[in-house]
Motif scaffolding. Sequence first.
Motif, PDB file in Angstrom:
ATOM      1  N   UNK A  20      24.914 -44.724  31.951  1.00 31.11           N
ATOM      2  CA  UNK A  20      25.257 -43.779  31.384  1.00 31.11           C
ATOM      3  C   UNK A  20      26.560 -43.082  31.244  1.00 31.11           C
ATOM      4  N   UNK A  21      26.280 -41.669  31.265  1.00 27.56           N
ATOM      5  CA  UNK A  21      28.323 -41.670  31.598  1.00 27.56           C
ATOM      6  C   UNK A  21      29.087 -41.877  32.916  1.00 27.56           C
ATOM      7  N   UNK A  22      29.005 -42.494  33.706  1.00 24.78           N
ATOM      8  CA  UNK A  22      29.411 -43.092  34.458  1.00 24.78           C
ATOM      9  C   UNK A  22      29.862 -44.304  33.840  1.00 24.78           C
ATOM     10  N   UNK A  23      28.663 -44.958  33.832  1.00 22.51           N
ATOM     11  CA  UNK A  23      28.918 -46.895  33.415  1.00 22.51           C
ATOM     12  C   UNK A  23      30.023 -46.497  32.485  1.00 22.51           C
ATOM     13  N   UNK A  24      29.879 -45.556  31.276  1.00 32.82           N
ATOM     14  CA  UNK A  24      31.020 -45.331  30.139  1.00 32.82           C
ATOM     15  C   UNK A  24      32.460 -44.582  30.949  1.00 32.82           C
ATOM     16  N   UNK A  25      32.208 -43.947  31.251  1.00 34.74           N
ATOM     17  CA  UNK A  25      33.670 -43.742  32.358  1.00 34.74           C
ATOM     18  C   UNK A  25      34.219 -44.877  32.812  1.00 34.74           C
ATOM     19  N   UNK A 294      14.019 -52.139  20.200  1.00 39.08           N
ATOM     20  CA  UNK A 294      13.905 -51.242  19.972  1.00 39.08           C
ATOM     21  C   UNK A 294      15.061 -50.175  20.914  1.00 39.08           C
ATOM     22  N   UNK A 295      14.846 -50.989  22.170  1.00 37.79           N
ATOM     23  CA  UNK A 295      16.054 -50.431  23.725  1.00 37.79           C
ATOM     24  C   UNK A 295      17.351 -50.815  23.701  1.00 37.79           C
ATOM     25  N   UNK A 296      17.049 -52.336  22.969  1.00 34.54           N
ATOM     26  CA  UNK A 296      18.293 -53.399  22.867  1.00 34.54           C
ATOM     27  C   UNK A 296      19.444 -52.592  21.790  1.00 34.54           C
ATOM     28  N   UNK A 297      18.703 -52.501  20.446  1.00 38.18           N
ATOM     29  CA  UNK A 297      19.506 -51.896  19.308  1.00 38.18           C
ATOM     30  C   UNK A 297      20.317 -50.415  19.661  1.00 38.18           C
ATOM     31  N   UNK A 298      19.595 -49.689  20.450  1.00 37.45           N
ATOM     32  CA  UNK A 298      20.521 -48.574  20.615  1.00 37.45           C
ATOM     33  C   UNK A 298      21.327 -48.631  21.526  1.00 37.45           C
ATOM     34  N   UNK A 299      20.904 -49.573  23.288  1.00 43.22           N
ATOM     35  CA  UNK A 299      21.958 -49.978  23.886  1.00 43.22           C
ATOM     36  C   UNK A 299      23.302 -50.200  23.465  1.00 43.22           C
ATOM     37  N   UNK A 300      23.108 -51.208  22.637  1.00 41.19           N
ATOM     38  CA  UNK A 300      24.433 -52.065  22.182  1.00 41.19           C
ATOM     39  C   UNK A 300      25.288 -51.191  21.442  1.00 41.19           C
ATOM     40  N   UNK A 319      32.138 -39.178  21.880  1.00 42.44           N
ATOM     41  CA  UNK A 319      30.803 -38.396  21.744  1.00 42.44           C
ATOM     42  C   UNK A 319      29.885 -39.252  21.305  1.00 42.44           C
ATOM     43  N   UNK A 320      29.765 -40.282  20.126  1.00 44.81           N
ATOM     44  CA  UNK A 320      28.667 -40.424  19.295  1.00 44.81           C
ATOM     45  C   UNK A 320      27.781 -41.771  20.962  1.00 44.81           C
ATOM     46  N   UNK A 321      28.829 -42.127  21.591  1.00 39.26           N
ATOM     47  CA  UNK A 321      28.604 -43.009  22.632  1.00 39.26           C
ATOM     48  C   UNK A 321      26.980 -41.984  23.375  1.00 39.26           C
ATOM     49  N   UNK A 322      28.302 -40.900  24.401  1.00 41.03           N
ATOM     50  CA  UNK A 322      27.644 -40.584  24.709  1.00 41.03           C
ATOM     51  C   UNK A 322      26.815 -40.102  24.964  1.00 41.03           C
ATOM     52  N   UNK A 323      26.434 -39.104  23.244  1.00 45.44           N
ATOM     53  CA  UNK A 323      25.218 -38.954  23.009  1.00 45.44           C
ATOM     54  C   UNK A 323      23.252 -39.669  22.748  1.00 45.44           C
ATOM     55  N   UNK A 324      24.021 -41.229  21.999  1.00 45.57           N
ATOM     56  CA  UNK A 324      23.660 -42.552  21.719  1.00 45.57           C
ATOM     57  C   UNK A 324      22.837 -42.376  23.111  1.00 45.57           C
ATOM     58  N   UNK A 325      22.653 -41.811  24.531  1.00 48.55           N
ATOM     59  CA  UNK A 325      22.408 -43.027  25.384  1.00 48.55           C
ATOM     60  C   UNK A 325      20.946 -42.498  25.878  1.00 48.55           C
ATOM     61  N   UNK A 327      20.085 -41.896  28.885  1.00 49.56           N
ATOM     62  CA  UNK A 327      20.296 -41.077  29.618  1.00 49.56           C
ATOM     63  C   UNK A 327      20.819 -39.549  29.785  1.00 49.56           C
ATOM     64  N   UNK A 328      21.108 -39.640  28.153  1.00 49.67           N
ATOM     65  CA  UNK A 328      21.157 -37.924  27.941  1.00 49.67           C
ATOM     66  C   UNK A 328      21.176 -37.207  26.911  1.00 49.67           C
ATOM     67  N   UNK A 329      20.209 -36.078  27.367  1.00 49.28           N
ATOM     68  CA  UNK A 329      19.191 -35.809  26.496  1.00 49.28           C
ATOM     69  C   UNK A 329      19.611 -34.995  25.104  1.00 49.28           C
ATOM     70  N   UNK A 330      21.195 -34.536  24.980  1.00 52.08           N
ATOM     71  CA  UNK A 330      21.516 -33.775  23.609  1.00 52.08           C
ATOM     72  C   UNK A 330      23.120 -33.996  23.518  1.00 52.08           C
ATOM     73  N   UNK A 331      23.142 -34.020  22.335  1.00 49.80           N
ATOM     74  CA  UNK A 331      24.947 -33.834  21.854  1.00 49.80           C
ATOM     75  C   UNK A 331      25.118 -32.683  22.668  1.00 49.80           C
ATOM     76  N   UNK A 332      24.610 -31.643  22.680  1.00 51.17           N
ATOM     77  CA  UNK A 332      25.632 -30.733  23.306  1.00 51.17           C
ATOM     78  C   UNK A 332      25.841 -30.440  24.831  1.00 51.17           C
ATOM     79  N   UNK A 333      25.400 -31.559  25.618  1.00 52.17           N
ATOM     80  CA  UNK A 333      25.115 -32.209  27.178  1.00 52.17           C
ATOM     81  C   UNK A 333      26.407 -33.131  27.180  1.00 52.17           C
ATOM     82  N   UNK A 334      26.032 -34.201  26.269  1.00 52.58           N
ATOM     83  CA  UNK A 334      27.612 -34.902  26.592  1.00 52.58           C
ATOM     84  C   UNK A 334      28.689 -34.380  25.570  1.00 52.58           C
ATOM     85  N   UNK A 335      28.668 -33.775  24.905  1.00 53.01           N
ATOM     86  CA  UNK A 335      30.042 -32.906  25.177  1.00 53.01           C
ATOM     87  C   UNK A 335      30.888 -32.197  26.585  1.00 53.01           C
TER      88      UNK A 335
END
Length: 353
Positions: A20-25, A294-300, A319-325, A327-335
């Motif tokens: 999720x976001x922590x791993x992305x950071x 399906x899961x793999x396509x999303x995560x890769x 922002x797109x990466x976080x929104x697609x995860x 673990x994240x419910x929306x683009x708003x929260x991702x931002x």
Amino acid sequence: REKDEKIPLKYGVLGQETCGPGGIAYGMRSIGGVIEILDYMEKWSPDAWMLNYSNPAAIVAEACRVLRPNSKIINICDMPIDLMDKMAVMCGIKDRRELQYSYYGLNHYGWFTKIFDKDGNDLMPEIKRHMAKNGYLDGISHEPGQEQHIDESWIHTFGKAKDVYALDPDTIPNTYLKYYVFPDYVVETSNPEYTRANEVMDGREKRVFGACREVIEKGTAEGCGFEADAHATYIVDLACALAENTMERFLLIVPNDGAVSNFDPTAMVEVPCIVGKNGYEKICQGQVPQWQKGMLEQQVSVEKLVVQAWVEGSYQKLWQALSLSATVPSAKVAKLILDDLIEANKGYWPELH
């Protein structure tokens, strides 16, 4: 790491070291350092292999594929190895090296499909019985020294694997899948004031540093009470395979190129490989079922977007990466999370625009 875990929790999103976001950071901080070490190695030891444990391994491996495609780097992770230790215990087998296995996925995002003993006997039915009842908990050894690294949070994770397994009882899941398929559960059971980072700092870090001081004072490691775990033994086994041409089977993170036939050929997949003096040869795993695909396509796609964001200095891609995860419910929260992470990582991330 503490900030990686606590910032997302402010917004009701799980905080985890590599997911999720922590791993992305963490990935945005790790890429530059690994590339720097890789370039240094190739300048001074051009015939050497880099055996890379750096986390988050999936993002680091993708960055190396993109930025240093011809480098002699092997990306690895000990989590599936630790799980094989536990499956061996379930089946009364003393050494996981006796197990033959099939596995596919991304790092911290995969599934075992076959497990055999050294005589070719199918161990999956027995392992599945344990998984359906207690997850990986039945695989925890109670021999002296074997429980030294198992903190309370890991006990919960090994137990929760029971519910992850229930989603697809034809396979045996990696424990980290819990963060993607039960993110609400993880948030509900998290303490935003005391995360896994705090547990490590208050526990393992103090134990390890304390043990090191004791060894220094005594002048010997004899009787220190520490035993090598899967993380330690796996990288030594891999080094021996390269140096001594043992042709053993290892799980490595490598370019797909058909190893998983119905999945992105450019993905860095985690699959079994045969390793010897001249490197590795992949063992093809065939097609993956629709749910895993399906899961793999999303995560890769998340991982590729993170690397693109690092290379291009792109706020939009991150922002797109976080929104697609998942673990994240929306683009708003991702931002909201992204803006806080940028502030927390000044000087560690490339400047985004």
